[in-house]
Structures are given as structure tokens and as C-alpha cells.
Design an enzyme around this catalytic site. Structure first.
Site, mmCIF file in Angstrom:
data_model
loop_
_atom_site.group_PDB
_atom_site.id
_atom_site.type_symbol
_atom_site.label_atom_id
_atom_site.label_comp_id
_atom_site.label_asym_id
_atom_site.label_seq_id
_atom_site.Cartn_x
_atom_site.Cartn_y
_atom_site.Cartn_z
ATOM 1 N N LYS A 1 0.826 -1.207 0.000
ATOM 2 C CA LYS A 1 0.000 0.000 0.000
ATOM 3 C C LYS A 1 0.861 1.257 0.000
ATOM 4 O O LYS A 1 1.936 1.299 0.616
ATOM 5 C CB LYS A 1 -0.930 -0.024 1.219
ATOM 6 C CG LYS A 1 -1.991 1.078 1.253
ATOM 7 C CD LYS A 1 -2.881 0.918 2.481
ATOM 8 C CE LYS A 1 -3.947 2.007 2.568
ATOM 9 N NZ LYS A 1 -4.807 1.848 3.769
ATOM 10 N N SER B 1 -9.730 2.206 2.939
ATOM 11 C CA SER B 1 -8.818 2.958 2.098
ATOM 12 C C SER B 1 -7.845 2.095 1.311
ATOM 13 O O SER B 1 -7.206 2.581 0.373
ATOM 14 C CB SER B 1 -8.020 3.939 2.974
ATOM 15 O OG SER B 1 -7.186 3.254 3.898
ATOM 16 N N SER C 1 -10.178 -0.402 7.018
ATOM 17 C CA SER C 1 -9.577 -0.193 5.705
ATOM 18 C C SER C 1 -8.930 -1.409 5.068
ATOM 19 O O SER C 1 -8.505 -1.351 3.916
ATOM 20 C CB SER C 1 -8.548 0.941 5.774
ATOM 21 O OG SER C 1 -9.183 2.178 5.954
#
Length: 395
Positions: free
Chosen positions: A38, A114, A138
Site C-alpha cells: 500500500k 482505504s 480499511s
């Protein structure tokens, strides 16, 4: 050797053909399973962009995050940088600057945030595993949207050194995969002391508590059918304090996100939605934070008490199917989508989402298992059994 991200010509940071799930391709590590990281987790020599134009010109990271080092040293192949909702401050995964990752279950629907790119890339088969972060759902929320497994470990079980925001009392780093064996292998790699052998023994006998939720009928039916396939013993549970914990979690997210990124407001480089939310977060009062901490203590105690005579809590990951991108852009609220996941960020308990089939649909819902703090291995073993039981019923 410093990795050089491979990017297309022009200003678009995304790799062509990946549906904006991946921002760059490179190679670090050995010849093991492929991994995407990420965009809020440091990789030495690369900018940690947080999915935001406001951080695009930041200095490259001086060192790898601990989780990256663990994977490299174990021979996994880190091959790409995963897209995300800007500053990890949203649930939809929509990113107007980097592009919005495609939901592999249904391109019309939001991928979830997210860790949108992490879930999308795994679901689309672009990588075997991805590493994301979970502050208010997330990991679990986008995993459920995209039909893959995602695990939020016990708070503190996996090092956050090298992850953004630098300081958080609720954020966790964890894995996404299409199978539980990879989730378990990843945890054995990134969480020192994790007993991979114990987690790899399917928990065929278990006592679970079925948490009552106000979820859509199709979601409840999918979760109930999966529970019945598991063969576990179940007991109904009204878990008090879920709504208060949901709200308190947001208070702490607002305070901690403002502390990390508030300096970016007013510069004209944040997305309009993030600029508005982050500016409002700056008004979070000390009294509100103190009240949220009281809720944390009471709700954590309630979850601990519920688990004294159970191996896990079982409930939907999302209360409804993810809305379409068109619906969101038309004003549909997504506020309640994290109502079943964020409370367990506040409490710090390990939580796993496993995809389960929805009758009469090609989509899969998420079934969430929540365990005792530090009992991450058991939750993974329960997830492994559930995955195998569902395969057996569909054969």
C-alpha cells in the site's frame, strides 16, 4: 539497489492495464509469492505518496518499513505499489488523482477504502498477496467489497514502523489474499512469534457468538448459510456499545489524521473531499477525545467479556452490498458501511473477513470473525476451516 518504479509517460502514476489498482511495478526480494505494498507504507528509495498529489514531491523513504523487510528477508517478491484512498481517509476507494481501482467483483461498484488498490489487485489476480492498513475497517471493508480475505491483526501484533500515519492508537498493518493459506503464511512472516503451524490447523470445532446486526437480508442469509456450513456451535449475542464505538473510533481517527496530515490543508493539492474532512478534523476537541477513550475502555471490556466463553464473534463485515460509483457520485451516503468493522479498531481485537457466497448472485459478501486479543492464530484457523467448509458445500 534502489528500486526504480516503472511509470507510464505523462503525469498518470498508474500502471496501464491494472485498473488503477497498482501505481508502479518493480522487483524486490526473492522468487516467492508476489506482493503489492500500500502507498502509505515505506519502501526505501521510493516516495510514500499516500494516494495524494500533496505528497507526490515528498522525499523518498530512507528505509523499508519493518513489514517490507520481513517479506524481503523471507523471499517473497515485492513487485508493486498499491493505490489507496487519499491519505487513507475514506471508505469508497475513489481517487480522482491516481485513479479509482476497479472492483473485480463488479466494476460498477466501489472497491472500498482505504486499501482499495490492495484489495483490487488481489481480487483481480495481479498479485498473490497485498499488504494494507486498517484504521477504521480499511482492510476488511475493501476485502469484502472485492471478494477476498483480509485480516486486521491484534493492535500492535504487526509492526507499524515505516507506516503512515506515524502515530496511531488504532491502525494495524495486515494482509489480503485469495486464500487463507496465504494469509497465514504472510502473518507467519510479518508478525514475529506468530505460530503458523497452529494457524494452519483448521478449527472444525468451535464456539462462536452470532452478533445481531441490522444488515440487509441477503447479507444476513449469506452469513447464516456460511455459519451452518461450518458446523460450529453458535449462540446469539446482542453486543452493546457498537454504535458508540463506531462514533468514538471516528473521533480518534479525526484527531490522529489531523495530527499527521493537517499541515497539508490550504495548499490546494488535496482532493476537495479530503480538504473539507481534514479541515473539520482539526476542530476535534480534547473533551471529545477523552470521551472516546472512555468508550474505548468500556467497549473493549464488553468484547473481552463476550469472548470469555467463545472462540470468536461472528457477524457480517458490511451491513449491505457496496454501492455503485454512480450512486456515490450522486450523493448516496456510505457512512454506515464501516459500522461493523470500525468498532474493533477501537477495541484492538483481531478481525478477519472471509468471502461467502450470496444466493442467486455472482457477488460474495464478507463474513467477519473477531477474536480475543493476541489470539490471531485461532482466528486464522477458524477462517481456514470456514473456507474449506464453503468449498466442500459448493463442490
Amino acid at each position: 539497489m534502489t528500486p526504480e518504479p516503472i511509470r507510464p509517460e505523462g503525469t498518470d502514476r498508474t500502471v496501464p492495464g491494472t485498473g488503477h489498482a497498482l501505481l508502479s511495478r518493480f522487483h524486490l526480494g526473492g522468487s516467492g509469492p508476489t506482493v503489492a505494498i500500500k502507498d502509505c507504507i515505506d519502501i526505501a528509495g521510493m516516495v510514500t505518496g499516500g494516494g495524494s498529489a500533496a505528497l507526490a514531491d515528498a522525499a523518498p523513504a530512507a528505509a523499508n518499513a519493518d513489514v517490507v523487510d520481513h517479506l524481503i528477508h523471507a523471499g517473497w517478491q515485492i513487485t508493486s505499489r498499491a493505490n489507496m484512498h487519499e491519505l487513507a481517509y475514506g471508505m469508497t476507494g475513489i481517487n480522482e488523482w491516481n485513479g479509482t481501482p476497479i472492483n473485480p467483483q463488479d466494476p460498477a461498484r466501489m472497491p472500498g477504502g482505504s486499501s482499495s488498490g490492495s484489495a483490487s489487485a488481489v481480487g483481480a489476480g495481479l498479485v498473490d498477496l497485498s499488504i494494507g492498513s486498517d484504521t477504521g475497517g480499511s482492510i476488511r471493508l475493501p476485502a469484502a467489497c472485492c471478494g477476498v480475505a483480509g485480516f486486521k491483526p491484534t493492535f500492535g501484533r504487526v509492526s507499524r514502523n515505516g507506516a503512515w500515519p506515524r502515530h496511531s492508537s488504532i491502525d494495524c498493518v495486515g494482509p489480503f489474499a485469495r486464500s487463507m493459506d496465504l494469509i497465514i503464511s504472510a502473518m507467519a512472516t510479518i508478525a514475529p512469534g506468530f505460530d503458523g503451524a497452529a494457524a494452519a490447523v483448521p478449527q472444525t470445532q468451535a464456539r462462536v457468538k452470532l452478533v445481531h446486526t441490522n444488515s440487509d437480508a441477503a447479507i444476513l442469509a449469506a452469513v447464516q448459510a456460511a455459519f451452518e456450513a461450518s458446523g460450529w456451535q453458535g449462540q446469539a449475542l446482542e453486543l452493546d456499545g457498537m454504535q458508540s464505538a463506531f462514533e468514538a473510533g471516528m473521533v480518534l481517527i479525526n484527531r490522529e489524521t489531523w495530527a499527521a496530515f493537517g499541515y497539508l490543508t490550504g495548499g490546494g493539492r488535496l482532493g476537495a473531499d479530503i480538504e473539507k474532512r481534514l479541515t473539520a478534523a482539526g476542530t476535534t476537541s480534547d473533551d471529545a477525545v477523552a470521551a472516546a477513550e472512555r468508550v474505548r475502555a468500556s467497549f473493549s471490556a464488553a468484547v473481552d467479556a463476550a469472548l470469555t466463553d467463545a472462540d470468536a464473534l461472528l457477524l457480517p463485515t458490511l451491513p449491505q452490498l457496496p454501492p455503485t460509483l454512480a450512486e456515490i457520485r450522486g450523493g448516496t451516503s456510505v457512512l454506515t458501511l464501516s459500522s461493523l468493522v470500525r468498532p474493533f479498531n477501537l477495541s484492538g481485537h483481531p478481525a478477519l473477513t472471509v468471502p461467502v457466497p450470496i444466493a442467486g448472485s455472482t457477488l460474495r459478501a464478507g463474513l467477519q470473525l473477531v477474536g480475543r486479543r493476541g489470539d490471531d492464530e485461532r482466528i486464522c484457523a477458524l477462517g481456514l476451516h470456514l473456507e474449506q467448509a464453503l468449498k466442500a458445500t459448493s463442490a
